[in-house]
Design an enzyme around this catalytic site. Structure first.
Site, PDB file in Angstrom:
ATOM      1  N   PHE A 252     -11.716   6.750  -0.402  1.00 31.95           N
ATOM      2  CA  PHE A 252     -12.052   5.352  -0.130  1.00 31.95           C
ATOM      3  C   PHE A 252     -10.831   4.470  -0.329  1.00 31.95           C
ATOM      4  O   PHE A 252     -10.236   4.425  -1.400  1.00 31.95           O
ATOM      5  CB  PHE A 252     -13.176   4.884  -1.052  1.00 31.95           C
ATOM      6  CG  PHE A 252     -13.589   3.446  -0.835  1.00 31.95           C
ATOM      7  CD1 PHE A 252     -14.173   3.061   0.366  1.00 31.95           C
ATOM      8  CD2 PHE A 252     -13.395   2.482  -1.815  1.00 31.95           C
ATOM      9  CE1 PHE A 252     -14.567   1.737   0.589  1.00 31.95           C
ATOM     10  CE2 PHE A 252     -13.787   1.164  -1.610  1.00 31.95           C
ATOM     11  CZ  PHE A 252     -14.367   0.793  -0.404  1.00 31.95           C
ATOM     12  N   GLY A 253     -10.453   3.755   0.737  1.00 30.42           N
ATOM     13  CA  GLY A 253      -9.336   2.821   0.686  1.00 30.42           C
ATOM     14  C   GLY A 253      -9.824   1.393   0.758  1.00 30.42           C
ATOM     15  O   GLY A 253     -10.669   1.059   1.598  1.00 30.42           O
ATOM     16  N   TYR A 254      -9.299   0.542  -0.105  1.00 27.26           N
ATOM     17  CA  TYR A 254      -9.699  -0.865  -0.134  1.00 27.26           C
ATOM     18  C   TYR A 254      -8.497  -1.799  -0.079  1.00 27.26           C
ATOM     19  O   TYR A 254      -8.644  -3.009   0.028  1.00 27.26           O
ATOM     20  CB  TYR A 254     -10.514  -1.158  -1.399  1.00 27.26           C
ATOM     21  CG  TYR A 254      -9.790  -0.779  -2.682  1.00 27.26           C
ATOM     22  CD1 TYR A 254      -8.952  -1.681  -3.316  1.00 27.26           C
ATOM     23  CD2 TYR A 254      -9.948   0.489  -3.247  1.00 27.26           C
ATOM     24  CE1 TYR A 254      -8.271  -1.330  -4.475  1.00 27.26           C
ATOM     25  CE2 TYR A 254      -9.287   0.839  -4.396  1.00 27.26           C
ATOM     26  CZ  TYR A 254      -8.447  -0.063  -5.014  1.00 27.26           C
ATOM     27  OH  TYR A 254      -7.774   0.294  -6.155  1.00 27.26           O
ATOM     28  N   GLY A 255      -7.270  -1.243  -0.172  1.00 23.93           N
ATOM     29  CA  GLY A 255      -6.039  -2.015  -0.114  1.00 23.93           C
ATOM     30  C   GLY A 255      -5.104  -1.404   0.913  1.00 23.93           C
ATOM     31  O   GLY A 255      -5.489  -1.198   2.064  1.00 23.93           O
ATOM     32  N   SER A 256      -3.887  -1.077   0.491  1.00 21.18           N
ATOM     33  CA  SER A 256      -2.887  -0.587   1.445  1.00 21.18           C
ATOM     34  C   SER A 256      -3.255   0.751   2.075  1.00 21.18           C
ATOM     35  O   SER A 256      -2.760   1.075   3.162  1.00 21.18           O
ATOM     36  CB  SER A 256      -1.519  -0.480   0.765  1.00 21.18           C
ATOM     37  OG  SER A 256      -1.549   0.446  -0.303  1.00 21.18           O
TER      38      SER A 256
ATOM     39  N   GLU B 189      -0.570   6.671  -5.754  1.00 16.18           N
ATOM     40  CA  GLU B 189      -1.449   5.854  -6.582  1.00 16.18           C
ATOM     41  C   GLU B 189      -1.365   6.167  -8.075  1.00 16.18           C
ATOM     42  O   GLU B 189      -1.751   5.325  -8.893  1.00 16.18           O
ATOM     43  CB  GLU B 189      -2.906   6.029  -6.121  1.00 16.18           C
ATOM     44  CG  GLU B 189      -3.143   5.741  -4.656  1.00 16.18           C
ATOM     45  CD  GLU B 189      -2.899   4.287  -4.291  1.00 16.18           C
ATOM     46  OE1 GLU B 189      -3.035   3.413  -5.177  1.00 16.18           O
ATOM     47  OE2 GLU B 189      -2.558   4.021  -3.128  1.00 16.18           O
TER      48      GLU B 189
END
Length: 221
Positions: free
Chosen positions: A53-57, A130
Site C-alpha cells: 500500500f502506497g500513500y506518498g511517493s 523506507e
C-alpha cells in the site's frame, strides 16, 4: 541520486546516502536489522501475491516490478506530514517534511500487487527505501478495494522516532514544506506530486489539497 530502481539496487546506495548528511544525523539501520525486519514481515504475509500500500511517493514512483494496482481505502489510519527529513527533500539546516500514516480516520491510496515468486527481491528494494532508518514501522493492514478486501504491507510512522513531528499546526507544516529542498528536489514538489497523483486517480484528499494551495501562496509571495 534518485529513487529509481537502479539507484535502490546499487550496491553502495546506503553508503552514498550516509555521506550526504553529517555523522549521527540519521538513525540508519544496519543491513542486518533491515533484513531481519523484512523477513519478519514476509513471515506474516498471507498466501498468494503480496500487496503493497502506497500513500506518498510510492504512488507516483514505486520503483518496483508489479502486476498492476488498485485504488484502496485504509480505515483507521490517515496520511499526514509527520516526519522531519534532513535528506531527500530537506537538509540538516532546513529539514523538510514527508508523509507518514497516523492513527485515526481513513486514507485512500494505491495498492500494488507483487508476484509472490519475486516478492522478496522487490520488497528488499522497498525496505532499502523506507527502512533505511527507524522512522517507519512495517505493518500488515486490511484494505478495501473495488476487487474486494485484501491484506497489504505498508509503513506507518514510528511515533517513538526522533524525527516524528507530533501534530504540527497547518501553518507550520506549510512553511516547512515551502522552504525545504534536498538532493531529491523540493519539499513542495513532493506535496504537489502527491496531490496530482491522487487527483489523477480520482481520489479526494481535502487536507492535502488545502495544504498544497497554502504552500503555493507562500511560494508566490
Amino acid at each position: 541520486m534518485s529513487l529509481r530502481r537502479e539507484d535502490l539496487a546499487a550496491e553502495g546506495f546506503e553508503v552514498l546516502l550516509q555521506q550526504l548528511v553529517p555523522a549521527g544525523t540519521l538513525d540508519f539501520l544496519s543491513a542486518e536489522a533491515r533484513e531481519a525486519s523484512l523477513q519478519a514481515a514476509l513471515a506474516g504475509a498471507p498466501a498468494g501475491d503480496i500487496w503493497l500500500f502506497g500513500y506518498g511517493s510510492l504512488m507516483w514512483s514505486p520503483a518496483i516490478h508489479h502486476e498492476g494496482h488498485r485504488i484502496a481505502l485504509l480505515r483507521g489510519w490517515h496520511r499526514r506530514f509527520c516526519l522531519w527529513t534532513p535528506l531527500g527533500r530537506g537538509t540538516p539546516e532546513q529539514p523538510g517534511l514527508v508523509l507518514g500514516l497516523e492513527r485515526g480516520g481513513a486514507c485512500r491510496g494505491l495498492a500494488f500487487r507483487i508476484d509472490r515468486n519475486r516478492a522478496e527481491t522487490e520488497l528488499r528494494l522497498v525496505w532499502r527505501r523506507e527502512m533505511l532508518t527507524a522512522a517507519y514501522v512495517p505493518r500488515w493492514v486490511t484494505l478495501e478495494t473495488p476487487g474486494g478486501a485484501l491484506r497489504a504491507i505498508t509503513f506507518v510512522i514510528n511515533r517513538s522516532g526522533a524525527r516524528y513531528t507530533g501534530r504540527l499546526d497547518e501553518t507550520v507544516t506549510a512553511a516547512a514544506i515551502a522552504g525545504a529542498a534536498g538532493h531529491l528536489g523540493t519539499c513542495r514538489d513532493y506535496l504537489r506530486l502527491a496531490v496530482e497523483t491522487l487527483q489523477s486517480h480520482g481520489i479526494e484528499d481535502r487536507r492535502m489539497a488545502r495544504l498544497n494551495e497554502l504552500v503555493a501562496r507562500l511560494n508566490a509571495t
